[in-house]
Scaffold this active site. Structure first.
Site, PDB file in Angstrom:
ATOM      1  N   HIS A  38     -33.157  89.757  -4.201  1.00 18.92           N
ATOM      2  CA  HIS A  38     -32.120  89.118  -5.011  1.00 18.92           C
ATOM      3  C   HIS A  38     -32.510  89.187  -6.485  1.00 18.92           C
ATOM      4  CE1 HIS A  38     -32.817  86.842  -1.209  1.00 18.92           C
ATOM      5  NE2 HIS A  38     -31.566  87.150  -1.006  1.00 18.92           N
ATOM      6  N   GLY A  78     -22.768  75.763 -15.285  1.00 22.07           N
ATOM      7  CA  GLY A  78     -21.541  75.043 -15.631  1.00 22.07           C
ATOM      8  C   GLY A  78     -20.685  74.644 -14.452  1.00 22.07           C
ATOM      9  N   ASP A 130     -29.254  65.176 -18.313  1.00 20.12           N
ATOM     10  CA  ASP A 130     -29.095  65.958 -17.087  1.00 20.12           C
ATOM     11  C   ASP A 130     -27.762  65.637 -16.419  1.00 20.12           C
ATOM     12  OD1 ASP A 130     -30.076  67.618 -14.844  1.00 20.12           O
ATOM     13  OD2 ASP A 130     -29.914  65.709 -13.778  1.00 20.12           O
TER      14      ASP A 130
END
Lengths: 579, 579
Positions: free
Chosen positions: B219, B397, B554
């Site tokens: 990956h 996001g 956060d």
């Protein structure tokens, strides 16, 4: 692109070695040949199916050698037909005594080479049938189905033929069902990008980014429409609609369906496509019989895929769903054949013709032929660079190299045959075969045929008179034209060969001794070869390149003139003088 | 690149549909789940092997469901772990009554989700064993073999485990041989270029042209060395030398050998590589037992390949060479199982837990929990965009979107459970499971665990006191930390959750009523969440991005503070007020 390779020129050979090492329980190499037969040798009494074509399409053809499928596979270089000699050797090794069926996709090079091999096998008493596959809808109209090329539908046609042979059908039967399967098979494909040959920095061709090229061939042959990228449902509809448009009137709806990936279009994508293809087919009344979704006919790492439909009747359905057990394709309950149990051993000798008995006279003629072949080779070697430069104007510049490779091999084969006491027919057959095998390309097979054809006319028994020699060259030239399908004026070697033969035969028939007639005819050939400078070749797609060659003589015609001139010197030495 | 797709977000689902349509004789979909079990259902009395991981690695995992191999396969989105809920559902459907073995490659997401599912299955009385595969030499040193990730050697380990289960070994036995096979398996790979996700214009990552990256993950995880392109013999030597360097002292030389292609590196290339690998191994005294050369663990159209060696003893050799019959892998004489003949039917109900009996008191508590989940969802919806903006600073996001998806699903599941008369444990189990399933990502599984953990503490029988509620949240938080392996100060939701729990439990233990204590603790949580702005996250490789987030709180901590504040309002309404 292709990343793993050693010497690009030896790529095919390395693939053969690795494949044989990976699947020793399925296949064995045919000695000194570019191909495989089933491990243990062919089954006695079973019709043998031999498949072949260029390399780069794995699992076509070697990956399908095994029970219920192929008996042999012969591989050419990447995307290039195997030579007639290679086809011949693999077929000899694959033959179980009940005849051979040859299967390949409809490409000119394959047709030529398999036909030459078939003729040779027939001459040795082996019954051979040829079925080439024509499934690609994009490559010719429905009226001209026979002109279509073979793409992924080859897989289904070969599978049916292999099952028929395993089921014990005789040669007529296997040929019949294979032809029926081919007539019932329709494919349509789409390409997203080209593949890269080992050692090349760029793909063979490109599809414009964001485009899809429908009907593009698996070696870059032009497509029929280019479209903007479309999502999977629209792509599925386009493929299904195009294939169903040619649904035969008598099809009852059962079909073998194949969604094939060309190499870089992966399983996940093929399943996404099939998720949309299957319901569209079902809605159109198609019953999918054992569909296949996968990479069954590839083209190195080309990006693209295709839909193939083979309309089934009871017989074809039974053969399509019959078990098969091969390195790359296994279906049903894998069985070893129980119908056929005896195997023929494959030895080095299996693949070679025995040297025929020859008369003393024919051996003397063979010695002249041997020296003629040696002169041919010396001349080609001397002019190799010049021929390459001529070929570079309109071709790929390898005419000199190819001719040189072929001529050297022909000389060696002729020497070996002479040592074994061959007559002129056997010597020229060996030389011609070696020429075609090693030279590659169209020049190679044509020169191989020309040498072999002269020998066939002269035989291994009769003394060779001047008339016999001249007429043998004439007959071989006529056969060559039939094979090559070229016409005079097409700017090929025939434009020098025909004037040469006409002059030769005319003079010999008029009483001129062969040596003199040959030298005069060679002068005619040289003039005719030079005159090809004013011609434009008929080579189809490469039009812009072809036009560049106007003003330059054809390299094939020039090499022919050089060679007949050199052979004239040999004949002038007389048949009995020392070499 | 990936060319065939419809909606990129639905790519995995389309693959599942197409795969199921192609192989109905091998597999059946698990109702409402992202996976498959064998057609006809699991075999009664046989240990079941369930494999899984992200999509994009076909034929891992679905392509190996069948006799002699896997009983079930569960697939996440492309290169993403399946959710615990999906693992749970497929395992329920695949269970034949003799216990389950879960197999996957060693990646954090898979370990987390499979463990959560295993705990749930264990709680329902199903015996579960987990074996993750750690074959990739490049990913950790020999001292830390357990930290290595799983690459192509997963195939061999899974095959051995599947054969062991088919041979009738019990759960201990299958776990034992699978662990033994894993310990004996060593892989080393090379990448030439990255793969492209559906809809993306560029590959996930690139290898510099003309370079080879050794040890690059499938990956895009970093490799260990980058080298200039080298020809096949040198590449073979590098792979063989690296793998043989870890040859165990007790290996007698027999080995299952796999040369695996990642997608765009084609069969021909793999055979060329194997032509050089096989003699090098033989020269080193390795006996190749049924070697495999092909695409068995892919990574979409990534270019690259690897060598895997599994050192065999008698037991492993017998299992490695045992017959298997699956969509993508068939070896030996394909048999249907004769040892196990009874099948369990897979129905929609199979994959769901039955609703447990609940007391009246617990149902009243469940009603509060239901309203708390609804408030959670409403709050997330209200602040979705704000959470997305916070996450965009250092992440991708999608925190707001993921939380929104999870919370909506949790609300629906809670409503359904309440209608069925669930107690608070069952209701929160359903809500937590739905949250983890739909939200995806780390936030999803952590919120799912948090809800589920509170329910587990409260049970379906007992009345819920203020103390019981506060301590349930505390216990669930502790469990969450164990699962997530995060520490305080790592800039995660724990940085708001721990202060919240400490304040809550302290106040309730000191006699403050739950509603008041919760609201006060929510204020503490909000302050703590804001304070995370000064922290730097510990997220390993994404260091530059992580540093960008300093100065911004956060998003996980902020959403936690928002949610506990909203739940405070629910509690203030009292347990018996109308919703």
């Amino acid at each position: 692109m292709t990343h793993v390779y050693d010497d690009p020129a030896a790529f095919k050979d390395d693939v053969l070695v690795g494949f044989a090492a990976a699947y020793p329980t399925y296949v064995q190499r045919v000695p000194e040949a570019s191909g495989f037969v089933r491990a243990g040798g062919p089954l006695e009494g079973k019709v043998s199916l031999v498949l072949g074509g260029g390399s780069g399409h794995y699992p076509s053809y070697s990956g399908t050698v095994g029970t219920g499928f192929a008996d042999g596979a012969v591989l050419g270089d990447l995307f290039a037909s195997p030579s007639a000699e290679q086809v011949y050797r693999v077929c000899r090794a694959a033959h179980g005594g009940a005849g051979l069926v040859m299967g390949f996709g409809n490409y000119a090079g394959d047709r030529l080479n398999f036909k030459v091999a078939a003729d040779r096998l027939e001459a040795e008493g082996i019954d051979v049938r040829i079925v080439w596959v024509t499934d690609d809808i994009a490559s010719a109209s429905a009226d001209e189905q026979a002109k279509r090329r073979g793409i992924a539908g080859t897989f289904t046609v070969y599978k049916v033929a292999g099952a028929a042979a395993e089921a014990g059908l005789d040669l007529d039967g296997v040929e019949r069902v294979m032809a029926k399967a081919n007539a019932a098979t329709y494919s349509f494909g789409v390409a997203f990008d080209g593949c890269t040959m080992p050692g090349a920095g760029e793909p063979l061709f490109h599809v414009e980014p964001g485009q899809m090229d429908f009907g593009l061939g698996i070696h870059g042959e032009p497509g029929i429409t280019s479209d903007a990228w479309m999502p999977a449902p629209a792509l599925a509809a386009r493929l299904v609609d195009t294939v169903l448009a040619e649904r035969p009137a008598d099809a009852d709806g059962r079909a073998a369906v194949l969604v094939n990936g060309l190499g870089a279009t992966k399983y996940e994508e093929l399943f996404v496509l099939f998720a949309h293809v299957a319901p569209l087919l079902e809605k159109a009344g198609v019953t999918l019989v054992q569909p296949e979704v996968g990479e069954l006919v590839t083209s190195l790492d080309m990006a693209g895929c295709s839909l193939s439909v083979t309309w089934l009747d009871d017989e074809l359905e039974e053969l399509w769903t019959a078990p098969a057990d091969t390195p790359a394709y296994r279906r049903g309950t894998p069985v070893t054949s129980d119908r056929f149990t005896e195997r023929r051993e494959v030895t080095r000798e299996t693949t070679q013709s025995a040297v025929a008995e020859a008369s003393e006279e024919s051996r003397r003629a063979a010695e002249v032929a041997r020296r003629a072949v040696a002169a041919l080779s010396a001349t080609v070697e001397e002019h190799k660079d010049e021929l390459g430069r001529l070929d570079a104007v309109a071709g790929d510049g390898d005419h000199g190299i190819g001719m040189s490779r072929g001529a050297k091999a022909a000389t060696e084969a002729a020497d070996t045959a002479a040592e074994a006491g061959a007559g002129v027919r056997s010597l020229l057959a060996a030389a011609g075969s070696a020429f075609g095998d090693k030279a590659g390309g169209t020049s190679g097979i044509l020169w191989g045929l020309l040498l072999d054809g002269v020998g066939q006319q002269l035989g291994d028994e009769d003394a060779v008179t001047d008339e016999a020699a001249a007429h043998a060259v004439q007959a071989s030239t006529t056969r060559l034209q039939e094979f090559s399908k070229a016409s005079l004026g097409d700017k090929t070697m025939l434009d020098a060969l025909f004037p040469f033969v006409d002059a030769l035969v005319g003079a010999v028939d008029g009483g001129t001794p062969l040596a003199q007639a040959w030298r005069d005819a060679a002068t005619t050939a040289t003039e005719a070869a030079q005159a090809t400078a004013s011609l434009t070749p008929k080579i189809g797609r490469a039009r812009p390149l072809a036009e560049r060659s106007v003003g330059t003589p054809d390299p094939g015609a020039i090499s022919l003139a050089l060679i007949v001139t050199a052979i004239g010197d040999v004949l002038a030495d007389g048949p009995s003088s020392p070499a």
